[in-house]
Design an enzyme around this catalytic site. Sequence first.
Site, PDB file in Angstrom:
ATOM      1  N   GLY A  17       0.827  -1.208   0.000  1.00  0.00           N
ATOM      2  CA  GLY A  17       0.000   0.000   0.000  1.00  0.00           C
ATOM      3  C   GLY A  17       0.859   1.254   0.000  1.00  0.00           C
ATOM      4  CB  ILE A  18       3.724   2.327   2.106  1.00  0.00           C
ATOM      5  CG1 ILE A  18       2.884   2.333   3.392  1.00  0.00           C
ATOM      6  CG2 ILE A  18       4.744   3.471   2.122  1.00  0.00           C
ATOM      7  CD1 ILE A  18       1.960   3.539   3.548  1.00  0.00           C
ATOM      8  CG  ASP A  70      -3.402  -0.384   1.355  1.00  0.00           C
ATOM      9  OD1 ASP A  70      -2.533   0.214   2.017  1.00  0.00           O
ATOM     10  OD2 ASP A  70      -3.364  -1.607   1.148  1.00  0.00           O
ATOM     11  CD  GLU A 140      -1.988  -2.059  -2.444  1.00  0.00           C
ATOM     12  OE1 GLU A 140      -2.248  -0.844  -2.308  1.00  0.00           O
ATOM     13  OE2 GLU A 140      -1.740  -2.811  -1.485  1.00  0.00           O
ATOM     14  CB  ILE A 148      -6.977 -20.109  -4.415  1.00  0.00           C
ATOM     15  CG1 ILE A 148      -6.107 -21.370  -4.425  1.00  0.00           C
ATOM     16  CG2 ILE A 148      -8.287 -20.365  -5.170  1.00  0.00           C
ATOM     17  CD1 ILE A 148      -6.725 -22.569  -3.753  1.00  0.00           C
ATOM     18  CE  LYS A 223      22.601 -16.196  -5.962  1.00  0.00           C
ATOM     19  NZ  LYS A 223      22.533 -16.884  -4.694  1.00  0.00           N
ATOM     20  CB  CYS A 384     -17.183   8.201  16.219  1.00  0.00           C
ATOM     21  SG  CYS A 384     -18.670   7.610  15.397  1.00  0.00           S
ATOM     22  N   GLY A 386     -16.158   7.952  21.086  1.00  0.00           N
ATOM     23  CA  GLY A 386     -15.561   8.799  22.118  1.00  0.00           C
ATOM     24  C   GLY A 386     -16.458   9.997  22.446  1.00  0.00           C
ATOM     25  CG  HIS A 510     -14.749   8.813  12.287  1.00  0.00           C
ATOM     26  ND1 HIS A 510     -14.038   8.085  13.201  1.00  0.00           N
ATOM     27  CD2 HIS A 510     -15.990   8.297  12.268  1.00  0.00           C
ATOM     28  CE1 HIS A 510     -14.819   7.156  13.725  1.00  0.00           C
ATOM     29  NE2 HIS A 510     -16.016   7.264  13.179  1.00  0.00           N
ATOM     30  CD  GLU A 512     -10.590   9.784  12.888  1.00  0.00           C
ATOM     31  OE1 GLU A 512     -10.822  10.864  13.473  1.00  0.00           O
ATOM     32  OE2 GLU A 512     -11.372   8.822  12.908  1.00  0.00           O
TER      33      GLU A 512
END
Length: 533
Positions: A17-18, A70, A140, A148, A223, A384, A386, A510, A512
């Site tokens: 993800g990064i 992500d 990604e 599988i 290699k 939230c 909180g 939220h 954040e």
Amino acid sequence: MKYIVVTGGVISGLGKGITTSSIGRLLISAGLKVVPIKIDPYINCDAGTMNPFQHGEVFVLDDGGEVDLDLGNYERFMDVSLTKDDNITTGKVYLSVIERERKGEYLGDTVQIIPHITGEIKHMIRSVGIKANADVVLIEVGGTVGDIESMPFLEALRELKMEVGDENILFIHTTLIPVVGSVGEQKTKPTQRSVKELRSTGIQPAMIVARGTMELDMKAKHKLKSFCEVAENAIFNAPDMDSIYDVPIHFEKQNMLSEIKEKLKLNTSEINSQKWDEWKAFVNRLKHASNQISVAVIGKYTDLKDAYLSYNETFHHCSAETDTKINVEFISAEDIEKCDNLDTMLSKFNGILIPGGFGNRGTEGKIKAIEYARVNNRPFLGVCLGFQMAVIEYSRNVLGLKDANSTEFSTITEHPVIDLLPEQVGVTDKGATMRLGSHAIKIKEGSFAYNIYNKNKIYERHRHRYEVNPEYIEKLEKHGLIFSATDIEDKRMEICEIRDKKFFIATQFHPELKSRPMAPAPVYLAFVKSMIQ
Ligand code: GLN
């Protein structure tokens, strides 16, 4: 339109993800329009029904999409706002195909993985690119090559390669180079095996990103070159770094962007844009912060740091903005419940944050920590759950409503100060049914919240089923818990604050989820500034 596909080899949790986000940052810094897509090969239609212990936090987008974390990284690194279509899961693909089959849209065909499922995957990918009018679609593929679950996705991407031509699609394989033995030899065999596995699906990676504890040595590079058929200048080091935000800079030092541009015949300028300078300046500020503070985050999923990823990242953004290193310590709310002397546990912190969450476990500990913060006038931020806990604490300890609670935790409480949102009554399905995504919020002038945002209308992201029970609002406000922001119809409480405290604010939304490296969430920034004072 060009496509870049990032796959993962050897183990999961490599930091794909990064890697993807960092590639995205390089591309946008060269002036390209990039749209990222995360493929998650699980059967869930979205991440919303998953426990944060499984894959980390559930990220929420403006459109209410509950997606893989992500996508939060993509938004932060690439400074974009994404949509739920940018997260493709096996469940979503099958649901769409099965719905069409039920409508008879396949006109008598036998519906099969190839071509129908793979066709739907390609259709979803192309549609995202077209809708965003992107120069580059950056994909990604979650999981590890050889699983599988990811087979149909790799097959779809192989077909896409056939359709768009080699010069329009680039496969980048992110892999692990373990170091073993007393001499610390870098081992390439797992990567050789995983590239072989990828080739067996018809995909030859053109670039390798080698993850590990250190830079690749020449022997390992040789290699990889001979066994994986990837040129040496297309093999990139990605050693562990102190800050994830440093990864794009580390890639650029190895000329990754030129390599991508050459391989995809991209016609863009060099990387010397304002966007790139801003990024480097941000990382520089982050690395050289001179002050230090500590914050306690008291939650339930504290054993897995990824469960609170956006909270953590927001503190990094605030850190760069305030020249202050912020030590974020996660404390289990159940440990607070068991603790007899909260002062010994919490007095060393400059502030306390209670994050979002679900379910009863640990809630009494959170209430106890809020009481500690309020009585001792310590900076407090509630998010939230909180926010809801702060209302319960105030009701119990200031209004004297001893058994005040949320009906999420007690259906027999005499004082349901937090109750189900009216539109949630009768909703039994759990998937994508909460109050989700961006909603407008009205802030009252003269409030603490207004000082923070400096405007009276904002948009923030939500994810909840419960709210402050309107029957208790007047009483709470009379006793000093002020609701300084509501939804646009004045029905839902969005922010509460106690005026005579150093910093006591809680939000139903939220903040954040919208924080960006160069634009930290305003509420968090104000919280951090109050902790510094
Ligand atoms: N469990 C609470 C609700 O559903 C809070 C949700 C949250 O913190 N995201 O309202």
